[in-house]
Scaffold this motif. Structure first.
Motif, PDB file in Angstrom:
ATOM      1  N   THR A   1       0.664  -1.134  -0.064  1.00  0.00           N
ATOM      2  CA  THR A   1      -0.076   0.119  -0.161  1.00  0.00           C
ATOM      3  C   THR A   1       0.947   1.175  -0.062  1.00  0.00           C
ATOM      4  O   THR A   1       1.933   1.096   0.246  1.00  0.00           O
ATOM      5  CB  THR A   1      -0.887   0.020   1.277  1.00  0.00           C
ATOM      6  OG1 THR A   1      -0.133   0.002   2.160  1.00  0.00           O
ATOM      7  CG2 THR A   1      -1.738  -1.336   1.218  1.00  0.00           C
ATOM      8  N   ALA A   2       0.179   2.289  -0.220  1.00  0.00           N
ATOM      9  CA  ALA A   2       1.034   3.693   0.023  1.00  0.00           C
ATOM     10  C   ALA A   2      -0.172   4.665   0.317  1.00  0.00           C
ATOM     11  O   ALA A   2      -1.488   4.696   0.279  1.00  0.00           O
ATOM     12  CB  ALA A   2       1.600   4.174  -1.449  1.00  0.00           C
ATOM     13  N   HIS A   3       0.504   5.833   0.914  1.00  0.00           N
ATOM     14  CA  HIS A   3      -0.404   6.975   1.525  1.00  0.00           C
ATOM     15  C   HIS A   3       0.206   8.085   1.153  1.00  0.00           C
ATOM     16  O   HIS A   3       1.420   8.330   1.942  1.00  0.00           O
ATOM     17  CB  HIS A   3      -0.727   6.483   2.966  1.00  0.00           C
ATOM     18  CG  HIS A   3      -1.586   7.602   3.718  1.00  0.00           C
ATOM     19  ND1 HIS A   3      -1.669   7.659   5.122  1.00  0.00           N
ATOM     20  CD2 HIS A   3      -2.402   8.545   3.286  1.00  0.00           C
ATOM     21  CE1 HIS A   3      -2.381   8.764   5.323  1.00  0.00           C
ATOM     22  NE2 HIS A   3      -2.971   9.143   4.491  1.00  0.00           N
ATOM     23  N   SER A   4      -0.219   9.205   0.746  1.00  0.00           N
ATOM     24  CA  SER A   4       0.273  10.370   0.604  1.00  0.00           C
ATOM     25  C   SER A   4      -0.663  11.551   0.964  1.00  0.00           C
ATOM     26  O   SER A   4      -1.924  11.725   0.746  1.00  0.00           O
ATOM     27  CB  SER A   4       0.671  10.760  -1.048  1.00  0.00           C
ATOM     28  OG  SER A   4       1.722   9.971  -1.294  1.00  0.00           O
ATOM     29  N   GLU A   5      -0.312  12.529   1.911  1.00  0.00           N
ATOM     30  CA  GLU A   5      -1.354  13.509   2.274  1.00  0.00           C
ATOM     31  C   GLU A   5      -0.642  14.995   2.658  1.00  0.00           C
ATOM     32  O   GLU A   5       0.511  14.950   2.765  1.00  0.00           O
ATOM     33  CB  GLU A   5      -1.541  12.969   3.601  1.00  0.00           C
ATOM     34  CG  GLU A   5      -2.635  14.211   4.438  1.00  0.00           C
ATOM     35  CD  GLU A   5      -3.299  13.567   5.660  1.00  0.00           C
ATOM     36  OE1 GLU A   5      -4.324  14.200   6.266  1.00  0.00           O
ATOM     37  OE2 GLU A   5      -2.450  12.512   6.326  1.00  0.00           O
ATOM     38  N   HIS A   6      -1.276  16.246   2.344  1.00  0.00           N
ATOM     39  CA  HIS A   6      -1.126  17.288   2.496  1.00  0.00           C
ATOM     40  C   HIS A   6      -2.009  18.150   3.127  1.00  0.00           C
ATOM     41  O   HIS A   6      -3.356  17.723   2.803  1.00  0.00           O
ATOM     42  CB  HIS A   6      -0.543  18.213   1.330  1.00  0.00           C
ATOM     43  CG  HIS A   6       0.962  17.920   0.896  1.00  0.00           C
ATOM     44  ND1 HIS A   6       1.856  17.957   1.668  1.00  0.00           N
ATOM     45  CD2 HIS A   6       1.610  17.456  -0.466  1.00  0.00           C
ATOM     46  CE1 HIS A   6       3.181  17.585   1.194  1.00  0.00           C
ATOM     47  NE2 HIS A   6       2.787  17.303  -0.097  1.00  0.00           N
ATOM     48  N   THR A   7      -1.820  18.927   4.019  1.00  0.00           N
ATOM     49  CA  THR A   7      -2.899  20.117   4.102  1.00  0.00           C
ATOM     50  C   THR A   7      -2.672  21.107   3.320  1.00  0.00           C
ATOM     51  O   THR A   7      -1.671  22.005   3.066  1.00  0.00           O
ATOM     52  CB  THR A   7      -2.468  20.695   5.937  1.00  0.00           C
ATOM     53  OG1 THR A   7      -2.611  19.502   6.784  1.00  0.00           O
ATOM     54  CG2 THR A   7      -3.451  21.868   6.142  1.00  0.00           C
ATOM     55  N   VAL A   8      -3.774  21.557   2.618  1.00  0.00           N
ATOM     56  CA  VAL A   8      -4.181  22.569   1.747  1.00  0.00           C
ATOM     57  C   VAL A   8      -5.116  23.764   2.138  1.00  0.00           C
ATOM     58  O   VAL A   8      -6.130  23.426   2.641  1.00  0.00           O
ATOM     59  CB  VAL A   8      -4.543  21.771   0.326  1.00  0.00           C
ATOM     60  CG1 VAL A   8      -4.702  23.179  -0.725  1.00  0.00           C
ATOM     61  CG2 VAL A   8      -3.651  20.707   0.036  1.00  0.00           C
ATOM     62  N   ALA A   9      -4.761  24.880   1.916  1.00  0.00           N
ATOM     63  CA  ALA A   9      -5.537  25.858   2.169  1.00  0.00           C
ATOM     64  C   ALA A   9      -6.068  26.629   0.863  1.00  0.00           C
ATOM     65  O   ALA A   9      -5.403  26.599  -0.325  1.00  0.00           O
ATOM     66  CB  ALA A   9      -4.872  27.046   2.997  1.00  0.00           C
TER      67      ALA A   9
END
Length: 258
Positions: free
Chosen positions: A235-243
């Motif tokens: 598996t893989a997981h990518s995440e960012h907080t975006v305004a």
């Protein structure tokens, strides 16, 4: 309640986001063959304490999970993809490690995740699913513009998954955040464009595509937290907080190498 942030409040979230990016960069640096997950957890605890930040995970107790979470970072290995409990496991050459962290600084939260391959032996299929989540995240960010809808973000992620040939689970996905880690908005990783809430400046979202190589089904470990692909595929997981701003999306957790 959905809270729209002022530019000044987004700047404060950006301060937190820069620290989160620093932590994930450091995790990528130290995650090597022979390193124990518990040592990574302790190292991150030290970084959080030194910065004067607060972990959003410590004592987190949602409807799923078994008891409050008592770690500051999620570390998920190979077929584990979300909410992995740091435990006594020594990383091996070729392991796939997903690290996810959310902290608060002066009352403002940022949340981000990345997946890396440990050591020097990288399976091409593992690299491909990691690239897919990264490409899906960039597509989601590009869709996070004023006047678009939440469904446009979901459709962008799902479109990348389809192009790569990966199935998509929609039980766990993105969310809004600000003063707390999770708000009222759920952003599934597949959906229909043009549907859902209209995106407005001041909205801050955690966008987080995650895929398994051959299934969209998940299972939970006995710990009640760690989520794995049901068929054992990696598996893989990518995440960012975006305004979302008047000028378009601003990534608050962008790492330097990105």
């Amino acid at each position: 309640m959905i809270e729209l942030k002022t530019p000044a409040e987004i700047d404060r979230m950006h301060t937190t986001g820069r620290f989160v990016a620093e932590v994930l960069t450091e995790v990528g640096r130290i995650a090597d063959v022979g390193v124990n997950l518990l040592d990574i957890e302790q190292h991150v605890r030290g970084m959080i304490a030194e910065r004067g930040a607060e972990s959003c995970y410590w004592d987190y107790a949602p409807s799923f999970g078994r008891g409050p979470f008592r770690n500051v970072i999620c570390l998920s290995v190979n077929d584990a993809v979300l909410h992995g409990l740091p435990h006594d496991y020594v990383l091996r050459d070729g392991d796939v490690l997903s690290a996810d962290i959310a902290v608060s600084i002066d009352g403002w939260v940022a949340d981000s995740a990345r997946t890396v391959v440990v050591g020097t032996t990288a399976d091409e299929g593992d690299l491909r699913v990691i690239r897919a989540t990264e490409d899906a995240l960039e597509a989601a960010i590009d869709a996070a513009r004023p006047g678009n809808r939440l469904g446009d973000i979901s459709a962008a992620i799902g479109g990348v998954a389809r192009a790569y040939g990966y199935p998509v689970n929609t039980e766990f996905g993105g969310h809004d955040l600000g003063r707390t880690m999770h708000g009222d908005i759920h952003i599934p990783n597949a959906g229909r464009a043009g549907r859902g809430l209209t995106l407005r400046p001041g909205l801050t979202l955690a966008l987080e595509p995650w895929f398994a190589r051959t299934t969209d089904k998940i299972v939970f470990d006995p710990d009640g937290w760690t989520i794995r692909s049901a068929d054992g595929s990696r598996t893989a997981h990518s995440e960012h907080t975006v305004a979302i701003t008047e000028d378009g999306p601003t990534v608050l957790t962008r790492r330097g190498q990105d």
